[in-house]
Design a protein around this motif. Sequence first.
Motif, mmCIF file in Angstrom:
data_model
loop_
_atom_site.group_PDB
_atom_site.id
_atom_site.type_symbol
_atom_site.label_atom_id
_atom_site.label_comp_id
_atom_site.label_asym_id
_atom_site.label_seq_id
_atom_site.Cartn_x
_atom_site.Cartn_y
_atom_site.Cartn_z
ATOM 1 N N ILE A 1 0.856 -1.179 0.000
ATOM 2 C CA ILE A 1 0.000 0.000 0.000
ATOM 3 C C ILE A 1 0.894 1.232 0.000
ATOM 4 O O ILE A 1 1.798 1.356 0.834
ATOM 5 N N PHE A 2 0.683 2.118 -0.944
ATOM 6 C CA PHE A 2 1.439 3.368 -1.050
ATOM 7 C C PHE A 2 0.588 4.498 -0.497
ATOM 8 O O PHE A 2 -0.586 4.637 -0.871
ATOM 9 N N THR A 3 1.157 5.289 0.397
ATOM 10 C CA THR A 3 0.420 6.406 0.983
ATOM 11 C C THR A 3 1.135 7.719 0.691
ATOM 12 O O THR A 3 2.322 7.747 0.375
ATOM 13 N N CYS A 4 0.397 8.823 0.813
ATOM 14 C CA CYS A 4 0.996 10.150 0.665
ATOM 15 C C CYS A 4 0.359 11.095 1.673
ATOM 16 O O CYS A 4 -0.727 10.831 2.197
ATOM 17 N N THR A 5 1.049 12.178 1.959
ATOM 18 C CA THR A 5 0.522 13.206 2.838
ATOM 19 C C THR A 5 0.710 14.559 2.187
ATOM 20 O O THR A 5 1.721 14.803 1.523
ATOM 21 N N SER A 6 -0.274 15.438 2.360
ATOM 22 C CA SER A 6 -0.207 16.769 1.748
ATOM 23 C C SER A 6 0.307 17.820 2.721
ATOM 24 O O SER A 6 0.213 19.011 2.455
ATOM 25 N N SER A 7 0.869 17.373 3.847
ATOM 26 C CA SER A 7 1.409 18.325 4.809
ATOM 27 C C SER A 7 2.598 19.070 4.213
ATOM 28 O O SER A 7 3.455 18.481 3.567
ATOM 29 N N THR A 8 2.654 20.384 4.436
ATOM 30 C CA THR A 8 3.780 21.186 3.945
ATOM 31 C C THR A 8 4.946 21.197 4.928
ATOM 32 O O THR A 8 6.036 21.655 4.598
ATOM 33 N N THR A 9 4.720 20.695 6.137
ATOM 34 C CA THR A 9 5.783 20.693 7.152
ATOM 35 C C THR A 9 6.463 19.329 7.272
ATOM 36 O O THR A 9 7.490 19.211 7.908
ATOM 37 N N GLN A 10 5.864 18.310 6.663
ATOM 38 C CA GLN A 10 6.385 16.956 6.782
ATOM 39 C C GLN A 10 7.370 16.670 5.652
ATOM 40 O O GLN A 10 7.043 16.815 4.479
ATOM 41 N N THR A 11 8.582 16.279 5.984
ATOM 42 C CA THR A 11 9.550 15.882 4.960
ATOM 43 C C THR A 11 9.814 14.381 5.004
ATOM 44 O O THR A 11 10.221 13.801 4.002
ATOM 45 N N THR A 12 9.576 13.743 6.135
ATOM 46 C CA THR A 12 9.630 12.281 6.197
ATOM 47 C C THR A 12 8.227 11.739 5.931
ATOM 48 O O THR A 12 7.228 12.390 6.239
ATOM 49 N N ASP A 13 8.168 10.561 5.345
ATOM 50 C CA ASP A 13 6.891 9.884 5.097
ATOM 51 C C ASP A 13 5.971 10.650 4.152
ATOM 52 O O ASP A 13 4.752 10.464 4.186
ATOM 53 N N THR A 14 6.545 11.527 3.308
ATOM 54 C CA THR A 14 5.723 12.201 2.305
ATOM 55 C C THR A 14 5.051 11.171 1.415
ATOM 56 O O THR A 14 3.865 11.270 1.096
ATOM 57 N N VAL A 15 5.831 10.178 0.994
ATOM 58 C CA VAL A 15 5.318 9.028 0.261
ATOM 59 C C VAL A 15 5.885 7.780 0.920
ATOM 60 O O VAL A 15 7.082 7.710 1.203
ATOM 61 N N LYS A 16 5.026 6.808 1.180
ATOM 62 C CA LYS A 16 5.470 5.574 1.831
ATOM 63 C C LYS A 16 5.029 4.361 1.016
ATOM 64 O O LYS A 16 4.003 4.391 0.340
ATOM 65 N N LYS A 17 5.816 3.293 1.131
ATOM 66 C CA LYS A 17 5.467 1.999 0.570
ATOM 67 C C LYS A 17 5.391 1.025 1.731
ATOM 68 O O LYS A 17 6.410 0.682 2.329
#
Length: 505
Positions: free
Chosen positions: A246-262
């Motif tokens: 499962i690939f996830t993403c976050t639209s947070s502008t402050t997050q640099t880790t876990d922006t896209v995960k596998k």
Amino acid sequence: MSVIFSAAVISCTAASLAVSADEPYDVYNYDRWGEAIPSQAGYISERAVTGNDLGIGHFNEPQDIFRDFNNIFYIADMGNNRVVAVNSDFDEVIKIYDSFKMPDGSTTTLKKPMGIFVSEQTGWLYIADSENSRVLISDLDGNVISEITKPTSEVFDQTKTFLPQRVIADKAGNVYIVLGNITTGAAMFNPDGEFMGFYGANRVEATAEIVGNYLKNLFTSETKKAHKARNIPTGITSFDIEGDFIFTCTSSTTQTTDTVKKLNSAGNNIFANKELAFGDYTPMYDSNTNTSYATKICDIDIADDGNINCLDFTTGRIFQYDEDCNLLFITGTIAKQQVGGFNQVAALESMGANLYVLDMMKNTVTIFTETSFGEIVHEAAAYYNAGQYEKALEPWYEVLRRDGNYRRAYIGVASALLNAGDYEGAMKYAKLADAPAIYNKAFEGYRMDFLDEHFTEIIIVLILLIIALVILSRHFKKKRLAREAAEIAERDERRKNAGKEEQAT
């Protein structure tokens, strides 16, 4: 927003970047130093489709798009409280889902659906029916199979409303739901609809402030800790499923880790230990508003060939990566009028050589088609992903003939040469790509080849060195012994002379 882009490619002329006279955006990529440089387009906008084009009236703030195993597209048309199924050519509506038959024979309707998924295993529709606070599961005829609503588990905060925004299901029938007000991961339910907990939570960003607070907490009483605000991770924005991952993403502008995960089945992030960046490398600056705009990945799609497509809400761009997260193409922009530009992107999907982007303000689906350059890159990447590096070599060379700054091609050539045993060539291209891992492997191979090729000469040189060292050692030993003997003789002579002087006196 064109001002934003100009900051990214300030050194590039518009003439050298333009895809065609009809495209509202310039094309760029990033070199090995992380600088934006002109590049060739991998995709070009073909057309934008509206609800009126399909004969069903305007879409109204559509939120999600999904392609099923029969290449039928489903659009969560939130403002019209419906899901629209469209054929693969986007010229015919297959079905409109605006009412459903419940198991007891009654009828139910949707209220602001935000997510849609169709399971290949069961053929069921999974609809994130946001304002009805449920995920509705039905067959393709609109007969409701079941509903997933707010769980009563102690693990789920009962003060929060159940607000589904995205939904997927795995091969086993487990259902994963992105909730708009939950940051502890996707809510996970088993095939029977029982709540199993949260899956794939993002890590808290390790900023200087958070690290400082952690150190302070080591010396803080439990009472004071209880009154301090907790560091909360950013929530998942969207996801896609491909095989067992499962690939996830976050639209947070402050997050640099876990922006896209596998994520694997255990919820572990395969990308966790890799230094990856998604979207633009640096925030874009708009001099008109004196504002910086950071990347916000609002949706993610895994194509049939394994490429990862990320949609940036901030700039309206699609960032495409291969399976190893090497950047392939950047497509699209913010442009309210032209086809290929967007007002406010919501979701994306892919099919074969095409990309499909949903605009919630224009109420359109924009279709991008692959260019000849994109076709060559994808051919090379497909061979590379399949481990057929030698077959990928000639397409990568062709890519470099067309675009000498295309970093991914240098990586591909370096890998192919490394696999073929041309370590010197692999080192050359790995250096041009700034790919230290490939360079180190090539250097190890080059060193071993050098040792094997010159083994006899090396042994002879070593033997000669040893003989020379032995001869020198003996020579210096003789000199030392002679010097010591001379010193002893000199001391003895001094003693004799001293004895003679004493006798004389």
